[in-house]
Write a protein that holds these residues in place. Structure first.
Motif, PDB file in Angstrom:
ATOM      1  N   VAL A 385       0.859  -1.176   0.000  1.00 24.13           N
ATOM      2  CA  VAL A 385       0.000   0.000   0.000  1.00 24.13           C
ATOM      3  C   VAL A 385       0.899   1.232   0.000  1.00 24.13           C
ATOM      4  CG1 VAL A 385      -1.815   1.294   1.160  1.00 24.13           C
ATOM      5  CG2 VAL A 385      -1.786  -1.205   1.306  1.00 24.13           C
ATOM      6  N   ASN A 386       0.619   2.164  -0.894  1.00 22.14           N
ATOM      7  CA  ASN A 386       1.347   3.431  -0.922  1.00 22.14           C
ATOM      8  C   ASN A 386       0.344   4.583  -0.827  1.00 22.14           C
ATOM      9  OD1 ASN A 386       4.119   4.764  -1.477  1.00 22.14           O
ATOM     10  ND2 ASN A 386       2.723   5.843  -2.853  1.00 22.14           N
ATOM     11  N   TYR A 387       0.622   5.520   0.069  1.00 21.46           N
ATOM     12  CA  TYR A 387      -0.281   6.658   0.278  1.00 21.46           C
ATOM     13  C   TYR A 387       0.513   7.947   0.153  1.00 21.46           C
ATOM     14  CZ  TYR A 387      -3.102  10.162   2.707  1.00 21.46           C
ATOM     15  OH  TYR A 387      -3.781  11.306   3.038  1.00 21.46           O
ATOM     16  N   ASP A 388       0.003   8.890  -0.655  1.00 18.52           N
ATOM     17  CA  ASP A 388       0.600  10.211  -0.811  1.00 18.52           C
ATOM     18  C   ASP A 388      -0.458  11.276  -0.576  1.00 18.52           C
ATOM     19  OD1 ASP A 388       3.430   9.963  -1.591  1.00 18.52           O
ATOM     20  OD2 ASP A 388       2.631   8.876  -3.319  1.00 18.52           O
ATOM     21  N   ARG A 389      -0.083  12.281   0.192  1.00 19.74           N
ATOM     22  CA  ARG A 389      -0.946  13.449   0.383  1.00 19.74           C
ATOM     23  C   ARG A 389      -0.092  14.688   0.160  1.00 19.74           C
ATOM     24  NH1 ARG A 389      -2.420  17.391   4.051  1.00 19.74           N
ATOM     25  NH2 ARG A 389      -4.664  17.881   4.143  1.00 19.74           N
ATOM     26  N   TYR A 390      -0.446  15.449  -0.879  1.00 16.10           N
ATOM     27  CA  TYR A 390       0.254  16.683  -1.209  1.00 16.10           C
ATOM     28  C   TYR A 390      -0.619  17.885  -0.830  1.00 16.10           C
ATOM     29  CZ  TYR A 390       3.339  13.859  -4.203  1.00 16.10           C
ATOM     30  OH  TYR A 390       4.218  12.936  -4.693  1.00 16.10           O
ATOM     31  N   ASN A 391       0.013  18.874  -0.249  1.00 16.94           N
ATOM     32  CA  ASN A 391      -0.642  20.151   0.024  1.00 16.94           C
ATOM     33  C   ASN A 391       0.204  21.239  -0.617  1.00 16.94           C
ATOM     34  OD1 ASN A 391      -1.897  22.407   1.047  1.00 16.94           O
ATOM     35  ND2 ASN A 391      -2.272  21.498   3.058  1.00 16.94           N
ATOM     36  N   ASN A 392      -0.294  21.825  -1.707  1.00 17.27           N
ATOM     37  CA  ASN A 392       0.468  22.794  -2.487  1.00 17.27           C
ATOM     38  C   ASN A 392      -0.175  24.158  -2.444  1.00 17.27           C
ATOM     39  OD1 ASN A 392       2.657  21.212  -3.966  1.00 17.27           O
ATOM     40  ND2 ASN A 392       0.851  19.991  -4.463  1.00 17.27           N
ATOM     41  N   GLU A 408      -3.896  17.167  -2.894  1.00 20.97           N
ATOM     42  CA  GLU A 408      -4.059  15.981  -3.720  1.00 20.97           C
ATOM     43  C   GLU A 408      -3.814  14.745  -2.868  1.00 20.97           C
ATOM     44  OE1 GLU A 408      -1.356  16.273  -6.946  1.00 20.97           O
ATOM     45  OE2 GLU A 408      -2.362  17.956  -7.906  1.00 20.97           O
ATOM     46  N   HIS A 409      -4.669  13.739  -3.015  1.00 21.03           N
ATOM     47  CA  HIS A 409      -4.533  12.477  -2.300  1.00 21.03           C
ATOM     48  C   HIS A 409      -4.415  11.353  -3.324  1.00 21.03           C
ATOM     49  CE1 HIS A 409      -5.796  14.045   1.697  1.00 21.03           C
ATOM     50  NE2 HIS A 409      -6.506  14.880   0.965  1.00 21.03           N
ATOM     51  N   GLU A 410      -3.604  10.374  -2.998  1.00 24.74           N
ATOM     52  CA  GLU A 410      -3.595   9.145  -3.785  1.00 24.74           C
ATOM     53  C   GLU A 410      -3.230   7.982  -2.874  1.00 24.74           C
ATOM     54  OE1 GLU A 410      -1.940   7.193  -7.937  1.00 24.74           O
ATOM     55  OE2 GLU A 410      -0.762   8.772  -6.971  1.00 24.74           O
ATOM     56  N   VAL A 411      -4.079   6.971  -2.857  1.00 22.98           N
ATOM     57  CA  VAL A 411      -3.791   5.737  -2.144  1.00 22.98           C
ATOM     58  C   VAL A 411      -3.800   4.606  -3.166  1.00 22.98           C
ATOM     59  CG1 VAL A 411      -6.222   5.428  -1.506  1.00 22.98           C
ATOM     60  CG2 VAL A 411      -4.452   4.186  -0.267  1.00 22.98           C
ATOM     61  N   THR A 412      -2.760   3.765  -3.119  1.00 25.30           N
ATOM     62  CA  THR A 412      -2.605   2.710  -4.125  1.00 25.30           C
ATOM     63  C   THR A 412      -2.302   1.389  -3.441  1.00 25.30           C
ATOM     64  OG1 THR A 412      -1.655   4.382  -5.609  1.00 25.30           O
ATOM     65  CG2 THR A 412      -1.482   2.088  -6.288  1.00 25.30           C
ATOM     66  N   PRO A 413      -3.328   0.578  -3.169  1.00 26.61           N
ATOM     67  CA  PRO A 413      -3.082  -0.783  -2.684  1.00 26.61           C
ATOM     68  C   PRO A 413      -2.830  -1.715  -3.865  1.00 26.61           C
ATOM     69  CG  PRO A 413      -5.423  -0.338  -2.685  1.00 26.61           C
ATOM     70  CD  PRO A 413      -4.760   0.924  -3.150  1.00 26.61           C
ATOM     71  N   GLY A 414      -2.070  -2.777  -3.619  1.00 30.96           N
ATOM     72  CA  GLY A 414      -1.783  -3.728  -4.690  1.00 30.96           C
ATOM     73  C   GLY A 414      -1.338  -5.069  -4.154  1.00 30.96           C
ATOM     74  N   VAL A 415      -1.394  -6.069  -5.019  1.00 37.38           N
ATOM     75  CA  VAL A 415      -0.903  -7.416  -4.713  1.00 37.38           C
ATOM     76  C   VAL A 415       0.069  -7.819  -5.815  1.00 37.38           C
ATOM     77  CG1 VAL A 415      -2.943  -8.126  -3.422  1.00 37.38           C
ATOM     78  CG2 VAL A 415      -2.870  -8.480  -5.897  1.00 37.38           C
ATOM     79  N   PHE A 416       0.996  -8.709  -5.480  1.00 39.34           N
ATOM     80  CA  PHE A 416       2.006  -9.111  -6.453  1.00 39.34           C
ATOM     81  C   PHE A 416       2.420 -10.554  -6.219  1.00 39.34           C
ATOM     82  CE2 PHE A 416       4.150  -7.117  -2.860  1.00 39.34           C
ATOM     83  CZ  PHE A 416       5.087  -8.072  -2.497  1.00 39.34           C
ATOM     84  N   ALA A 417       2.975 -11.140  -7.259  1.00 41.71           N
ATOM     85  CA  ALA A 417       3.549 -12.484  -7.184  1.00 41.71           C
ATOM     86  C   ALA A 417       4.709 -12.551  -8.172  1.00 41.71           C
ATOM     87  CB  ALA A 417       2.514 -13.553  -7.509  1.00 41.71           C
ATOM     88  N   GLU A 418       5.772 -13.237  -7.774  1.00 43.78           N
ATOM     89  CA  GLU A 418       6.955 -13.322  -8.624  1.00 43.78           C
ATOM     90  C   GLU A 418       7.567 -14.717  -8.500  1.00 43.78           C
ATOM     91  OE1 GLU A 418       9.961  -9.943  -9.385  1.00 43.78           O
ATOM     92  OE2 GLU A 418      10.882 -11.148  -7.802  1.00 43.78           O
ATOM     93  N   TYR A 419       7.811 -15.321  -9.645  1.00 42.66           N
ATOM     94  CA  TYR A 419       8.409 -16.657  -9.700  1.00 42.66           C
ATOM     95  C   TYR A 419       9.837 -16.549 -10.223  1.00 42.66           C
ATOM     96  CZ  TYR A 419       9.649 -21.155 -11.772  1.00 42.66           C
ATOM     97  OH  TYR A 419      10.308 -22.299 -12.146  1.00 42.66           O
ATOM     98  N   SER A 420      10.764 -17.239  -9.525  1.00 43.74           N
ATOM     99  CA  SER A 420      12.172 -17.235  -9.925  1.00 43.74           C
ATOM    100  C   SER A 420      12.642 -18.671 -10.134  1.00 43.74           C
ATOM    101  CB  SER A 420      13.043 -16.567  -8.860  1.00 43.74           C
ATOM    102  OG  SER A 420      12.624 -15.248  -8.604  1.00 43.74           O
ATOM    103  N   LEU A 421      13.355 -18.868 -11.219  1.00 44.13           N
ATOM    104  CA  LEU A 421      13.941 -20.168 -11.536  1.00 44.13           C
ATOM    105  C   LEU A 421      15.430 -19.985 -11.781  1.00 44.13           C
ATOM    106  CD1 LEU A 421      14.038 -23.164 -12.546  1.00 44.13           C
ATOM    107  CD2 LEU A 421      13.488 -22.259 -14.823  1.00 44.13           C
ATOM    108  N   SER A 438      -5.405   2.587  -8.088  1.00 43.47           N
ATOM    109  CA  SER A 438      -5.110   3.955  -7.672  1.00 43.47           C
ATOM    110  C   SER A 438      -6.407   4.719  -7.478  1.00 43.47           C
ATOM    111  CB  SER A 438      -4.251   4.661  -8.726  1.00 43.47           C
ATOM    112  OG  SER A 438      -4.240   6.061  -8.521  1.00 43.47           O
ATOM    113  N   SER A 439      -6.491   5.476  -6.373  1.00 43.94           N
ATOM    114  CA  SER A 439      -7.684   6.275  -6.133  1.00 43.94           C
ATOM    115  C   SER A 439      -7.810   7.411  -7.144  1.00 43.94           C
ATOM    116  CB  SER A 439      -7.649   6.850  -4.711  1.00 43.94           C
ATOM    117  OG  SER A 439      -6.490   7.652  -4.516  1.00 43.94           O
ATOM    118  N   ARG A 440      -6.732   7.705  -7.877  1.00 40.32           N
ATOM    119  CA  ARG A 440      -6.784   8.742  -8.917  1.00 40.32           C
ATOM    120  C   ARG A 440      -7.032   8.157 -10.304  1.00 40.32           C
ATOM    121  NH1 ARG A 440      -1.504  12.399  -8.528  1.00 40.32           N
ATOM    122  NH2 ARG A 440      -2.577  13.473 -10.238  1.00 40.32           N
ATOM    123  N   TYR A 441      -6.476   6.963 -10.573  1.00 39.76           N
ATOM    124  CA  TYR A 441      -6.486   6.456 -11.941  1.00 39.76           C
ATOM    125  C   TYR A 441      -7.127   5.086 -12.090  1.00 39.76           C
ATOM    126  CZ  TYR A 441      -3.061  10.202 -12.321  1.00 39.76           C
ATOM    127  OH  TYR A 441      -2.449  11.419 -12.268  1.00 39.76           O
TER     128      TYR A 441
END
Length: 723
Positions: A385-392, A408-421, A438-441
């Motif tokens: 989870v990444n959260y950014d809050r800008y006050n300009n 401006e606010h943006e919160v971006t939760p995510g899931v991932f998986a990676e396989y290595s051989l 993304s709460s923005r996109y």
């Protein structure tokens, strides 16, 4: 003994010891007999009954006369087994130049460019594969570092003496660290309290009366062998202070060449280990003040630059190894930062703050893969989870149309998986996917793949392909526009930047007598599905910002090709030669054609060449370093023409003593300076004033003198082999 072979009996699973004779090897289910061999010594077979650290002593086969063996550790290493195209820049390479901070760590590196972003503030920007620093994911020990508001001066906020190493990965990197790496990833490893010396001091003064002081130390507070699970506790301090006392105007354009500055930077970090559990934490505070512009008292209503920054950040890491044999472990990484700035550019003011919070939870485990011999499989998965809050807050004369918003606010939760051989030493494969919202996109998907194939010991081939995304921040990404009279026109709502990066590289290890020539070549292509175009061509008095997809047939891409050769010609004497060609193009408005045209992006060098050499005397008493750079020309925005290529030369001499060293060096010895870097500098409040046209050095010849001291850590035979 470096280079001793350590392997499980009757298998091909083994490693070689490092320069300190240390090794790390996973247990084998088929045998518990560990064999160690080294030329001139009897083989040793040890029966391993537990996972405690081992101390193995080899017996000589015969009695030899005294022999002195010297070896120079290479400053830049490229892994032969990793699927990622990664360069490891060690402390030896960082010490080849003044390296006051991260922005000066790449002076001897052909892959990374660092240049002034404007000619007034002294801010620097990084480039990788021809693309600016906004497309490079900059991490500090795999947590977000230089991003958002920190982009303007963030490279200077990581002092050089604090760094133990830098990893530069080109192209798409691991999905574990996020979705932002478009052209690559740069990760900085800092000194750690469990490995650093009890006291280290670094002092430096240059000919522009810029002084720096760094004091570092790491200490062990707890070492408990009696407890059922071995416990240890370490703490460390990293302190940095720098000040620029002199305001010079060598080019007589009424502006100081470099602002007077004051920077205080303090970090405290902790490491605690108990059995299979590891805890790390750090907290840092920073203050930065820069005063520049027209400082002459004789000027009526001078143009002032007054830039103030406060920053505080903290990071916490928790890791637990469930089963060392299977490699199963879990880690939870959290980071939070608050960045505040109040910047005055003449009659423009930009006051802003940013809060960032980051969480990354990762599970990793190895498993056997049905039928293949000598293969390793690993699965990594988790959530972030990444959260950014800008006050300009901006002054009214920056934006001529729509203001992008105060908060401006943006919160971006995510899931991932990676396989290595990893199959023997021949093949490595890493394939990963991310799904983020993304709460923005909205929702977006990030696939990435990296592969390494080694058909022979002397030849390695790598290839990579993947996606990269970025959430733009108009002013933070383009602060170089603020010291100018240009006004900003935003022609549409800003959309997320999306790009595909693909590349291939190859490395040859060619024996030449008793030496080895390392020859590498690479090519990378970045294709933007949408980029935020900052159009400096349409009007010399304005900046137009729009999405690539807003223009019919709009395109944006970058080609980058590089060749590099490194060899130790004599013992202790190394040479590196490299050449990189870049072609970065985007669609912008042409004043001559009266329409949008695909052409080279302005203020981007077409090529870069490097010739670097280093010689270290036997027993490491003296070291001599020299690097020549050849920076290719490029295009300026419409109305300003082009600029030609220019050379730079830097050199350093280091004298080593038992616990300290003295170094004397010089930068930009060719004394090349960009002519008239500030347009209409004597009328800073007029319509033509522009300090954003920086493409070369602003200051000339510079000499520096430095001192390093290390109180070496005492070595105890306590089997405490902490990583």
């Amino acid at each position: 003994m470096p280079g001793a072979s350590v392997y499980w009996a009757e298998t091909q699973r083994g490693v070689a010891t490092d320069v300190d004779g240390a090794f790390r090897l996973m247990p084998d289910k088929t045998t518990n007999r560990l064999v160690v061999s080294f030329v001139g010594f009897h083989n040793d077979t040890t029966v391993v009954v537990n996972r405690e650290p081992l101390t193995i002593v080899l017996v000589e086969e015969g009695i030899l006369d005294e022999v002195t063996i010297t070896e120079r550790k290479m400053g830049v290493l490229r892994s032969r087994t990793s699927a990622f195209d990664t360069q490891h820049i060690g402390s030896e390479e960082l010490c080849r130049a003044a390296c006051c901070n991260l922005s000066e760590a790449f002076e001897t590196n052909a892959s990374v460019d660092v240049a002034y972003s404007d000619a007034a503030t002294g801010a620097k920007q990084i480039r990788l594969l021809g693309l600016g620093g906004t497309y490079v994911q900059l991490l500090q020990e795999n947590t977000p570092a230089v991003r958002g508001l920190a982009q303007t001066f963030g490279l200077e906020y990581i002092p050089g003496p604090w760094m133990s190493s830098i990893q530069v990965s080109k192209g798409t990197s691991s999905v574990i660290n996020g979705y932002e790496a478009t052209s690559g990833q740069i990760n900085v490893e800092l000194l750690k309290p469990n490995t650093q010396n009890p006291l280290s001091v670094n002092l430096m003064l240059n000919s522009e009366l810029h002084a720096e002081a760094n004091v570092m130390g790491g200490w062990q507070l707890l070492h408990d062998h009696e407890h059922a699970q071995h416990r240890s506790l370490y703490t460390g301090i990293l302190a940095h202070y720098q000040q620029g006392f002199l305001a010079m105007d060598d080019n007589h354009d009424s502006f100081v060449d470099m602002p007077k500055s004051q920077n205080a930077n303090l970090m405290n970090r902790w490491v605690y280990k108990q059995g299979d559990y590891t805890f790390q934490a750090l907290v840092r505070g920073l203050y930065d003040h820069r005063l520049g512009g027209q400082l002459a008292d004789s000027i009526t209503n001078p143009y002032r630059l007054d830039l103030n920054t406060w920053r505080v950040e903290g990071t916490m890491k928790n890791g637990y190894v469930f089963d060392e044999e299977s490699g199963s472990s879990v880690a939870v990484i959290t980071a939070v930062s608050y960045h505040n700035l109040n910047n005055l550019y003449g009659n423009r003011n930009w006051a802003a703050s940013q809060v960032n919070a980051y969480l990354n939870a990762i599970y990793q485990g190895n498993f056997e893969g049905g039928g293949l011999i000598d293969n390793d499989h690993r699965l990594s998965a988790g959530l972030s989870v990444n959260y950014d809050r800008y006050n300009n807050a901006y002054s009214d004369n920056i934006f001529s149309t729509v203001n992008p918003g105060a908060v401006e606010h943006e919160v971006t939760p995510g899931v991932f998986a990676e396989y290595s051989l990893k199959y023997a030493d021949m093949l490595s494969l890493v394939a990963g996917v991310r799904a983020d919202w993304s709460s923005r996109y909205g929702f977006f998907f990030t696939p990435r793949a990296n592969v390494r194939y080694t058909p022979f010991d002397w030849w390695t081939i790598r290839a990579s392909v993947g996606m990269g995304y970025r959430s733009p921040n108009i002013i933070a990404d383009n602060a170089f526009m603020l010291p100018s009279s240009r006004r900003i026109y935003m022609e549409s709502d800003v959309r997320q930047e999306r790009a595909v990066n693909a590349g291939v590289s190859t490395t040859f290890y060619i024996p030449i007598g008793s030496r080895q020539l390392q020859l590498s070549g690479e090519y990378y292509y970045t294709h933007f599905l949408n980029s935020l175009i900052v159009d400096l061509d349409r009007d010399v008095h304005s900046v137009y910002i729009y999405n690539q997809t807003d223009i019919d047939g709009g395109r944006s891409f970058a080609h980058s090709a590089q060749a590099e050769a490194t060899i130790e010609v004599l013992t202790g004497w190394t040479w590196t030669a490299a050449f990189r060609w870049t072609d970065v193009e985007q669609t912008t408005f042409s004043q001559d054609a009266g329409t949008y045209v695909l052409r080279m992006k302005p203020l981007t060098n077409r090529f870069k060449g490097i010739l670097s050499t280093s010689y270290q005397t036997p027993a490491k008493t003296w070291q001599f370093d020299a690097t020549a750079q050849f920076n290719g020309g490029g295009r300026l925005p419409d109305g300003f023409g082009e600029y030609a290529w220019y050379p730079q030369l830097m050199a350093q001499i280091t004298k080593y003593f038992r616990t300290c060293s003295l170094y004397l060096g010089a930068e930009n010895m060719t004394n090349f300076k960009q002519p008239s870097p500030i347009v209409d500098s004597f009328h800073p409040y007029g319509p033509n004033f522009d300090a954003s046209m920086a493409w070369g050095p602003i200051t000339g010849w510079k000499v520096y003198l430095g001192f390093r001291y290390d109180l070496e850590k005492k070595v105890h035979d306590n089997h405490d082999h902490d990583d």
